[in-house]
Design a protein around this motif. Structure first.
Motif, PDB file in Angstrom:
ATOM      1  N   GLY A 155     -13.864 -27.807 -46.211  1.00 45.17           N
ATOM      2  CA  GLY A 155     -15.284 -28.111 -46.177  1.00 45.17           C
ATOM      3  C   GLY A 155     -15.798 -28.668 -47.485  1.00 45.17           C
ATOM      4  O   GLY A 155     -15.065 -29.304 -48.237  1.00 45.17           O
ATOM      5  N   SER A 156     -17.071 -28.422 -47.756  1.00 42.03           N
ATOM      6  CA  SER A 156     -17.693 -28.956 -48.967  1.00 42.03           C
ATOM      7  C   SER A 156     -17.946 -27.864 -49.991  1.00 42.03           C
ATOM      8  O   SER A 156     -18.800 -28.003 -50.863  1.00 42.03           O
ATOM      9  CB  SER A 156     -19.024 -29.624 -48.590  1.00 42.03           C
ATOM     10  OG  SER A 156     -19.900 -28.662 -48.005  1.00 42.03           O
ATOM     11  N   ILE A 157     -17.165 -26.790 -49.900  1.00 39.60           N
ATOM     12  CA  ILE A 157     -17.418 -25.640 -50.759  1.00 39.60           C
ATOM     13  C   ILE A 157     -17.244 -25.973 -52.227  1.00 39.60           C
ATOM     14  O   ILE A 157     -17.901 -25.413 -53.102  1.00 39.60           O
ATOM     15  CB  ILE A 157     -16.500 -24.468 -50.344  1.00 39.60           C
ATOM     16  CG1 ILE A 157     -16.971 -23.160 -51.010  1.00 39.60           C
ATOM     17  CG2 ILE A 157     -15.051 -24.758 -50.696  1.00 39.60           C
ATOM     18  CD1 ILE A 157     -16.276 -21.940 -50.474  1.00 39.60           C
ATOM     19  N   GLY A 175      -6.150 -22.905 -74.959  1.00 41.71           N
ATOM     20  CA  GLY A 175      -5.353 -23.882 -75.670  1.00 41.71           C
ATOM     21  C   GLY A 175      -4.080 -24.292 -74.953  1.00 41.71           C
ATOM     22  O   GLY A 175      -3.412 -25.243 -75.373  1.00 41.71           O
ATOM     23  N   ARG A 176      -3.726 -23.586 -73.883  1.00 42.00           N
ATOM     24  CA  ARG A 176      -2.501 -23.906 -73.141  1.00 42.00           C
ATOM     25  C   ARG A 176      -2.783 -24.347 -71.707  1.00 42.00           C
ATOM     26  O   ARG A 176      -2.052 -25.176 -71.170  1.00 42.00           O
ATOM     27  CB  ARG A 176      -1.576 -22.682 -73.106  1.00 42.00           C
ATOM     28  CG  ARG A 176      -1.138 -22.180 -74.461  1.00 42.00           C
ATOM     29  CD  ARG A 176      -0.071 -21.096 -74.344  1.00 42.00           C
ATOM     30  NE  ARG A 176      -0.574 -19.904 -73.641  1.00 42.00           N
ATOM     31  CZ  ARG A 176      -0.020 -19.403 -72.539  1.00 42.00           C
ATOM     32  NH1 ARG A 176       1.037 -19.979 -71.997  1.00 42.00           N
ATOM     33  NH2 ARG A 176      -0.520 -18.305 -71.974  1.00 42.00           N
ATOM     34  N   PHE A 177      -3.811 -23.792 -71.096  1.00 40.27           N
ATOM     35  CA  PHE A 177      -4.133 -24.097 -69.706  1.00 40.27           C
ATOM     36  C   PHE A 177      -5.413 -24.930 -69.649  1.00 40.27           C
ATOM     37  O   PHE A 177      -6.314 -24.780 -70.486  1.00 40.27           O
ATOM     38  CB  PHE A 177      -4.356 -22.811 -68.913  1.00 40.27           C
ATOM     39  CG  PHE A 177      -3.124 -21.971 -68.675  1.00 40.27           C
ATOM     40  CD1 PHE A 177      -1.927 -22.221 -69.330  1.00 40.27           C
ATOM     41  CD2 PHE A 177      -3.182 -20.915 -67.785  1.00 40.27           C
ATOM     42  CE1 PHE A 177      -0.806 -21.446 -69.113  1.00 40.27           C
ATOM     43  CE2 PHE A 177      -2.073 -20.122 -67.545  1.00 40.27           C
ATOM     44  CZ  PHE A 177      -0.890 -20.385 -68.214  1.00 40.27           C
ATOM     45  N   THR A 178      -5.486 -25.772 -68.619  1.00 42.74           N
ATOM     46  CA  THR A 178      -6.674 -26.581 -68.396  1.00 42.74           C
ATOM     47  C   THR A 178      -7.040 -26.543 -66.923  1.00 42.74           C
ATOM     48  O   THR A 178      -6.196 -26.845 -66.066  1.00 42.74           O
ATOM     49  CB  THR A 178      -6.452 -28.033 -68.825  1.00 42.74           C
ATOM     50  OG1 THR A 178      -6.077 -28.075 -70.212  1.00 42.74           O
ATOM     51  CG2 THR A 178      -7.721 -28.848 -68.642  1.00 42.74           C
ATOM     52  N   ILE A 179      -8.286 -26.198 -66.638  1.00 40.49           N
ATOM     53  CA  ILE A 179      -8.774 -26.212 -65.267  1.00 40.49           C
ATOM     54  C   ILE A 179      -9.604 -27.469 -65.060  1.00 40.49           C
ATOM     55  O   ILE A 179     -10.334 -27.909 -65.958  1.00 40.49           O
ATOM     56  CB  ILE A 179      -9.602 -24.939 -64.943  1.00 40.49           C
ATOM     57  CG1 ILE A 179      -9.925 -24.864 -63.457  1.00 40.49           C
ATOM     58  CG2 ILE A 179     -10.855 -24.859 -65.805  1.00 40.49           C
ATOM     59  CD1 ILE A 179     -10.544 -23.532 -63.037  1.00 40.49           C
ATOM     60  N   SER A 180      -9.480 -28.057 -63.883  1.00 45.37           N
ATOM     61  CA  SER A 180     -10.251 -29.253 -63.567  1.00 45.37           C
ATOM     62  C   SER A 180     -10.519 -29.264 -62.065  1.00 45.37           C
ATOM     63  O   SER A 180      -9.906 -28.515 -61.305  1.00 45.37           O
ATOM     64  CB  SER A 180      -9.513 -30.511 -63.999  1.00 45.37           C
ATOM     65  OG  SER A 180      -8.273 -30.635 -63.314  1.00 45.37           O
ATOM     66  N   ARG A 181     -11.451 -30.119 -61.673  1.00 42.62           N
ATOM     67  CA  ARG A 181     -11.781 -30.210 -60.255  1.00 42.62           C
ATOM     68  C   ARG A 181     -11.924 -31.660 -59.856  1.00 42.62           C
ATOM     69  O   ARG A 181     -12.375 -32.490 -60.650  1.00 42.62           O
ATOM     70  CB  ARG A 181     -13.054 -29.433 -59.946  1.00 42.62           C
ATOM     71  CG  ARG A 181     -14.297 -29.941 -60.673  1.00 42.62           C
ATOM     72  CD  ARG A 181     -15.428 -28.910 -60.630  1.00 42.62           C
ATOM     73  NE  ARG A 181     -15.841 -28.633 -59.264  1.00 42.62           N
ATOM     74  CZ  ARG A 181     -16.409 -27.478 -58.896  1.00 42.62           C
ATOM     75  NH1 ARG A 181     -16.597 -26.518 -59.764  1.00 42.62           N
ATOM     76  NH2 ARG A 181     -16.774 -27.307 -57.648  1.00 42.62           N
ATOM     77  N   ASP A 182     -11.553 -31.944 -58.638  1.00 43.32           N
ATOM     78  CA  ASP A 182     -11.729 -33.267 -58.060  1.00 43.32           C
ATOM     79  C   ASP A 182     -12.470 -33.073 -56.745  1.00 43.32           C
ATOM     80  O   ASP A 182     -11.861 -32.752 -55.720  1.00 43.32           O
ATOM     81  CB  ASP A 182     -10.373 -33.937 -57.838  1.00 43.32           C
ATOM     82  CG  ASP A 182     -10.505 -35.374 -57.378  1.00 43.32           C
ATOM     83  OD1 ASP A 182     -11.552 -35.735 -56.797  1.00 43.32           O
ATOM     84  OD2 ASP A 182      -9.560 -36.153 -57.577  1.00 43.32           O
ATOM     85  N   ASN A 183     -13.777 -33.244 -56.790  1.00 44.65           N
ATOM     86  CA  ASN A 183     -14.580 -32.973 -55.598  1.00 44.65           C
ATOM     87  C   ASN A 183     -14.222 -33.912 -54.443  1.00 44.65           C
ATOM     88  O   ASN A 183     -14.294 -33.522 -53.280  1.00 44.65           O
ATOM     89  CB  ASN A 183     -16.065 -33.101 -55.925  1.00 44.65           C
ATOM     90  CG  ASN A 183     -16.558 -31.947 -56.790  1.00 44.65           C
ATOM     91  OD1 ASN A 183     -15.876 -30.944 -56.970  1.00 44.65           O
ATOM     92  ND2 ASN A 183     -17.750 -32.106 -57.328  1.00 44.65           N
ATOM     93  N   ALA A 184     -13.829 -35.119 -54.763  1.00 46.82           N
ATOM     94  CA  ALA A 184     -13.479 -36.084 -53.716  1.00 46.82           C
ATOM     95  C   ALA A 184     -12.243 -35.627 -52.933  1.00 46.82           C
ATOM     96  O   ALA A 184     -12.107 -35.938 -51.745  1.00 46.82           O
ATOM     97  CB  ALA A 184     -13.241 -37.455 -54.323  1.00 46.82           C
TER      98      ALA A 184
END
Length: 115
Positions: free
Chosen positions: A25-27, A64-73
């Protein structure tokens, strides 16, 4: 609502993995998202979170070691994990939360780091 986590596996210390959390969904557009982990005998702990406005926060052990990111598309949240060590071994869970709404958890993906 479904959260499907993937990307876990076995990696040597010093290596990298990228976890993905596919949301239905669009959550993703309305909820704050996060990665949490739980090692055997330990409580579940926050690894990283990202708000709907893309503000990020990290647990001290992974800064410094992990990176969180999001791609809504793509309805997907990622966790890039670098410089992994044996203490990162755990089941990693994806979470979606919004004030006043139910909280959703994914099924978890195992990350094992060998020395």
């Amino acid at each position: 609502v479904q959260l499907q986590a993937s990307g876990g596996g076995l990696v040597q210390a010093g290596g990298s993995l990228r976890l993905s959390c596919l949301a239905s969904g669009s959550i993703l557009k309305s909820h704050n998202m996060g990665w949490y982990r739980q090692a055997p005998g330990n409580q579940r702990e926050m690894v990283a979170t990202i708000t709907s406005g893309s503000t990020t926060n990290y647990g001290d052990p992974v800064k410094g070691r992990f990176t969180i990111s999001r791609d809504n598309a793509k309805n997907t949240v990622y966790l890039q994990m670098n410089s992994l060590n044996t203490e990162d071994t755990a089941v990693y869970f994806c979470k979606a939360a919004k004030f006043g709404r139910p909280t959703y958890w994914g099924q978890g993906t195992q990350v094992t780091v060998s020395s």
